[in-house]
Structures are given as C-alpha cells and as structure tokens.
Design a protein around this motif. Structure first.
Motif, mmCIF file in Angstrom:
data_model
loop_
_atom_site.group_PDB
_atom_site.id
_atom_site.type_symbol
_atom_site.label_atom_id
_atom_site.label_comp_id
_atom_site.label_asym_id
_atom_site.label_seq_id
_atom_site.Cartn_x
_atom_site.Cartn_y
_atom_site.Cartn_z
ATOM 1 N N THR A 274 0.792 -1.232 0.000
ATOM 2 C CA THR A 274 0.000 0.000 0.000
ATOM 3 C C THR A 274 0.822 1.279 0.000
ATOM 4 O OG1 THR A 274 -0.064 0.067 2.420
ATOM 5 C CG2 THR A 274 -1.798 -1.190 1.301
ATOM 6 N N ARG A 275 2.109 1.183 0.308
ATOM 7 C CA ARG A 275 2.996 2.341 0.487
ATOM 8 C C ARG A 275 2.503 3.269 1.595
ATOM 9 N NH1 ARG A 275 7.095 3.609 -3.232
ATOM 10 N NH2 ARG A 275 6.924 5.837 -2.764
ATOM 11 N N HIS A 276 1.743 2.679 2.541
ATOM 12 C CA HIS A 276 1.375 3.457 3.721
ATOM 13 C C HIS A 276 2.637 3.709 4.544
ATOM 14 C CE1 HIS A 276 -3.226 2.485 3.854
ATOM 15 N NE2 HIS A 276 -2.855 3.225 2.824
ATOM 16 N N LEU A 277 2.809 4.948 4.966
ATOM 17 C CA LEU A 277 4.007 5.327 5.705
ATOM 18 C C LEU A 277 3.976 4.744 7.110
ATOM 19 C CD1 LEU A 277 6.601 7.107 5.561
ATOM 20 C CD2 LEU A 277 5.237 8.947 6.558
ATOM 21 N N ARG A 278 5.037 4.031 7.485
ATOM 22 C CA ARG A 278 5.123 3.423 8.815
ATOM 23 C C ARG A 278 6.204 4.051 9.684
ATOM 24 N NH1 ARG A 278 0.256 1.784 9.296
ATOM 25 N NH2 ARG A 278 -0.359 0.155 7.812
ATOM 26 N N GLY A 279 7.119 4.757 9.081
ATOM 27 C CA GLY A 279 8.194 5.361 9.851
ATOM 28 C C GLY A 279 9.262 5.898 8.933
ATOM 29 N N ILE A 280 10.368 6.269 9.511
ATOM 30 C CA ILE A 280 11.502 6.749 8.728
ATOM 31 C C ILE A 280 12.780 6.372 9.462
ATOM 32 C CG2 ILE A 280 11.736 9.043 9.814
ATOM 33 C CD1 ILE A 280 12.045 10.157 6.906
ATOM 34 N N VAL A 281 13.806 6.042 8.698
ATOM 35 C CA VAL A 281 15.126 5.832 9.293
ATOM 36 C C VAL A 281 16.033 6.922 8.746
ATOM 37 C CG1 VAL A 281 15.867 4.168 7.518
ATOM 38 C CG2 VAL A 281 16.990 4.179 9.738
ATOM 39 N N THR A 282 16.695 7.623 9.653
ATOM 40 C CA THR A 282 17.560 8.728 9.267
ATOM 41 C C THR A 282 19.007 8.371 9.555
ATOM 42 O OG1 THR A 282 17.545 9.816 11.424
ATOM 43 C CG2 THR A 282 15.711 10.327 9.921
ATOM 44 N N VAL A 283 19.896 9.204 9.022
ATOM 45 C CA VAL A 283 21.307 8.990 9.316
ATOM 46 C C VAL A 283 21.553 9.113 10.823
ATOM 47 C CG1 VAL A 283 21.971 11.394 8.932
ATOM 48 C CG2 VAL A 283 23.643 9.588 8.560
ATOM 49 N N GLY A 284 20.729 9.927 11.506
ATOM 50 C CA GLY A 284 20.837 10.032 12.955
ATOM 51 C C GLY A 284 20.498 8.725 13.657
ATOM 52 N N ASP A 285 19.488 8.013 13.142
ATOM 53 C CA ASP A 285 19.140 6.701 13.703
ATOM 54 C C ASP A 285 20.296 5.717 13.518
ATOM 55 O OD1 ASP A 285 16.497 7.434 14.444
ATOM 56 O OD2 ASP A 285 15.805 7.103 12.391
ATOM 57 N N ILE A 286 20.952 5.790 12.353
ATOM 58 C CA ILE A 286 22.077 4.891 12.078
ATOM 59 C C ILE A 286 23.233 5.176 13.033
ATOM 60 C CG2 ILE A 286 23.756 4.140 10.357
ATOM 61 C CD1 ILE A 286 20.878 3.295 9.714
ATOM 62 N N ILE A 287 23.535 6.452 13.241
ATOM 63 C CA ILE A 287 24.612 6.827 14.159
ATOM 64 C C ILE A 287 24.283 6.389 15.586
ATOM 65 C CG2 ILE A 287 25.873 8.780 15.162
ATOM 66 C CD1 ILE A 287 26.529 8.086 12.229
ATOM 67 N N ASP A 288 23.038 6.543 15.970
ATOM 68 C CA ASP A 288 22.567 6.092 17.285
ATOM 69 C C ASP A 288 22.810 4.589 17.427
ATOM 70 O OD1 ASP A 288 20.883 5.282 19.489
ATOM 71 O OD2 ASP A 288 19.753 7.139 19.252
ATOM 72 N N PHE A 289 22.440 3.836 16.408
ATOM 73 C CA PHE A 289 22.605 2.385 16.399
ATOM 74 C C PHE A 289 24.087 1.982 16.428
ATOM 75 C CE2 PHE A 289 23.697 -1.024 13.347
ATOM 76 C CZ PHE A 289 23.247 -2.128 14.057
ATOM 77 N N MET A 290 24.935 2.771 15.768
ATOM 78 C CA MET A 290 26.349 2.417 15.664
ATOM 79 C C MET A 290 27.142 2.697 16.939
ATOM 80 S SD MET A 290 27.216 3.603 11.721
ATOM 81 C CE MET A 290 28.922 3.049 11.733
ATOM 82 N N ASP B 225 -0.957 11.372 1.525
ATOM 83 C CA ASP B 225 -2.334 11.717 1.173
ATOM 84 C C ASP B 225 -3.247 11.410 2.353
ATOM 85 O OD1 ASP B 225 -2.752 8.961 1.189
ATOM 86 O OD2 ASP B 225 -2.921 8.778 -0.991
ATOM 87 N N ALA B 226 -4.551 11.561 2.148
ATOM 88 C CA ALA B 226 -5.519 11.395 3.237
ATOM 89 C C ALA B 226 -5.526 9.978 3.793
ATOM 90 C CB ALA B 226 -6.908 11.786 2.755
ATOM 91 N N GLU B 227 -5.105 9.006 2.986
ATOM 92 C CA GLU B 227 -5.079 7.603 3.438
ATOM 93 C C GLU B 227 -3.754 7.222 4.077
ATOM 94 O OE1 GLU B 227 -6.459 8.370 0.235
ATOM 95 O OE2 GLU B 227 -8.315 8.447 1.416
ATOM 96 N N GLY B 228 -2.817 8.149 4.155
ATOM 97 C CA GLY B 228 -1.522 7.846 4.757
ATOM 98 C C GLY B 228 -0.520 7.251 3.797
ATOM 99 N N GLU B 229 -0.802 7.307 2.505
ATOM 100 C CA GLU B 229 0.126 6.779 1.511
ATOM 101 C C GLU B 229 1.202 7.820 1.209
ATOM 102 O OE1 GLU B 229 0.170 5.277 -3.154
ATOM 103 O OE2 GLU B 229 -1.713 5.218 -2.011
ATOM 104 N N LEU B 230 2.451 7.369 1.145
ATOM 105 C CA LEU B 230 3.565 8.275 0.883
ATOM 106 C C LEU B 230 3.508 8.783 -0.553
ATOM 107 C CD1 LEU B 230 6.278 9.445 2.009
ATOM 108 C CD2 LEU B 230 7.399 7.483 0.909
ATOM 109 N N LYS B 231 3.537 10.110 -0.697
ATOM 110 C CA LYS B 231 3.458 10.725 -2.017
ATOM 111 C C LYS B 231 4.703 11.530 -2.379
ATOM 112 C CE LYS B 231 -0.599 9.286 -3.266
ATOM 113 N NZ LYS B 231 -0.731 8.375 -4.430
#
Length: 315
Positions: free
Chosen positions: A80-96, A157-163
């Motif tokens: 559906t391409r409904h957005l569930r989250g995002i991973v950023t370079v900051g998340d990667i640095i946190d993990f590392m 969009d209104a359904e939460g699909e990433l556009k």
C-alpha cells in the motif's frame, strides 16, 4: 563499545569554540514572511521516493542511503505504500554506538555488530514522525524545519500513503532565489563543538547523538583538518570499510578506528563576510549541508542549511 570511565576521551570531542555571535534567534512570522510562496508543497518535493520496508535489514538500508546519498529513508508497507516510519542517518549513528539504539547491538546481540546489522529496520526506525499533506504550503514546511529542526518531511495523502518528501535543501533552493544583505557572520553558529583527528568513531557517534549534531569539525592544534558528518560515518559502514579489519565482529572493532580515517582531502570553507545568497548557491552546487567559516586561518563558526532556511525565511 564500553564508555571509557576516565576523562581521556573527553578532551578532543568535548571542546567547544565559543565566539560572540550576531545572529538573531527570535520568532519568525512564517505566514507573513513567505506569503509569496503559498502553494502546494508537491511543486518542490521529490515524488519518486526511494523507500524501504520494516523487514529491510539495517545493512541493506545503509547500503541504499550510502549509494543514493540520502540522509533519510521512509519506511512503508510493501503493497500500500502506507508510511510506517523513517530511518535517518541520525538513527544509524545512534545504532552504531551513539545512543539508546546501540542496545540492539550490546544487549540483544551481546556486542556482535555483524549480527545486529541484519536486524530489520523496525528495530531502529522512528515510527512517530511529522508529515505534511499533499496540499501543504512551502511556508508550512519552513515552519516545521525551523521550529522542529527536522531536515526531511514525508508527504502523505488522506489515506496515509507516501506521495513525496521535502527536505531542507529543497526549501533552501526556493528561498535562496531572494537576494540578501546578510553575511555568514550574521547567521553562523559561532559556538562550535569540535573533535580531534584521533578521536574514536564511536566517541564521535555519542557526541553527535548527545548534542543532536549532524557534523563535527575536526581540529588539530587549532587548525581545521576537515568536517566529519553523520553521513561519512554511515558510509564507513555502507561502503564496507568498517569490516575490512574485523576479526571477531565485535562492535568495539568497528567503532574504535580514529575519525581521521573518514576525512576526505577536500575541504571547502567560507569567510565571515560572505553573502548568504552566495553561500546557499555554493552549498547547493557542492551538495553539502554546511560550510565552516574561517578567519585568519582559524575556525570561527559554521553555517548550515538550517541556518540559511531560517535566515531567508526571516528576510
């Protein structure tokens, strides 16, 4: 990597260059200042967004972000391409090794970095994120970027699909069409935290996460050697350099290398009297998120995309 109990790791990474700043940090009336830019955000957004799923492994995501030169990767449902989250370079640095997400390595996998990087993105992604509707205005994006210090905003969009997705750089390109009389010294961050070339990469990660920085100038004997960015550290993993000398797979081996090993030979700087319009154009041309400000061979400040977006929005 276990934190050092003594203070020896603090002396380069915790240095703070404090200079008197002239920039104004007061509130900005975005709706008034950018009235001419009211309109659909999709006019400047990236529509064909590269995405990942929650089951995409961390190392796969790092590979995608490194290859594409991305600082962030939206996470969607495959169908559906409904957005569930995002991973950023900051998340990667946190993990590392920078923060709480390092527990995935230390606790769940007993310090085994090679095992941890094959976990799915759901383990480290940011699930609750700020988004914009497809009908949003550029002024709305500026307000989010400046007030929430968010560098990339997914559009749904209104359904939460990433556009689409809009970034600091996208907004800066629009705002930088306006000329300004302001200079680097008027908007730069004049209290710059720096690190040393022999500081372990893991220490730099912790510093970035703790202070919410994306970059740290590297200084030796009061001379600027370069800038290490969160993207540089991620690329150290994404290009495989982190694994070249691994023998046990332990995280301490990965993150113990000195930060000097990440520096490129290329270093672009600006002077305090440089006009911010010219600075914005140079950042866009060089595809960098910040430029160090040098006066009499000394680092006196840093100008970032964030600083420029804020300055232009207040013109």
């Amino acid at each position: 990597m276990q934190p050092n109990s003594n203070n020896s790791d603090k002396k380069p990474a915790d240095r703070l260059l404090k200079m008197p700043g002239t920039r104004e940090r007061g509130p900005v009336d975005f709706k008034t200042k950018i009235a001419g830019y009211e309109g659909e955000i999709m006019a400047i957004a990236t529509r064909d967004v590269v995405v990942a799923q929650q089951t995409t492994t961390i190392i796969q995501a790092v590979g995608i972000m490194t290859r594409e030169g991305f600082r962030r990767l939206p996470v969607v449902d495959a169908g559906t391409r409904h957005l569930r989250g995002i991973v950023t370079v900051g998340d990667i640095i946190d993990f590392m090794g920078g923060g709480d997400k390092f527990n995935l390595v230390q606790v769940k996998h007993g310090g085994n970095f090679l095992a941890a990087i094959n976990e799915g993105l759901r383990e480290i992604m940011t699930p609750h994120l700020v988004t914009m509707p497809i009908t949003g205005a550029i002024a709305d994006a500026v307000e989010i970027i400046v007030n929430k210090n968010i560098g990339g905003i997914p559009i749904t969009d209104a359904e939460g699909e990433l556009k689409g997705i809009v970034t600091e750089r996208d907004v800066m390109k629009v705002l930088a069409t306006e000329h300004s009389g302001r200079k680097a010294e008027d908007i730069m961050n004049a209290s710059v935290r720096v690190t040393g070339p022999d500081t372990p990469i893991g220490n730099v990660c912790r510093e970035m996460v703790r202070c919410r920085f994306r970059r740290l100038p590297v200084v030796a004997d009061d001379v600027l050697c370069g800038i290490v960015t969160a993207t540089d550290i991620m690329s150290y993993l994404g290009k495989g350099k982190a694994f070249e000398q691994l023998t046990t797979g332990d995280s301490a081996e990965v993150m113990g290398a000195p930060v000097r090993s990440l520096l490129s030979g290329e270093l672009h700087t600006i002077t305090p009297d440089r006009n911010i319009h010219d600075i914005a154009l140079e950042m866009i041309r060089r595809r960098v998120g910040a430029l160090p400000v040098i006066e009499d061979s000394h680092l006196v400040g840093l100008v970032t995309e964030y600083d420029l977006v804020k300055a232009f929005s207040g013109e």
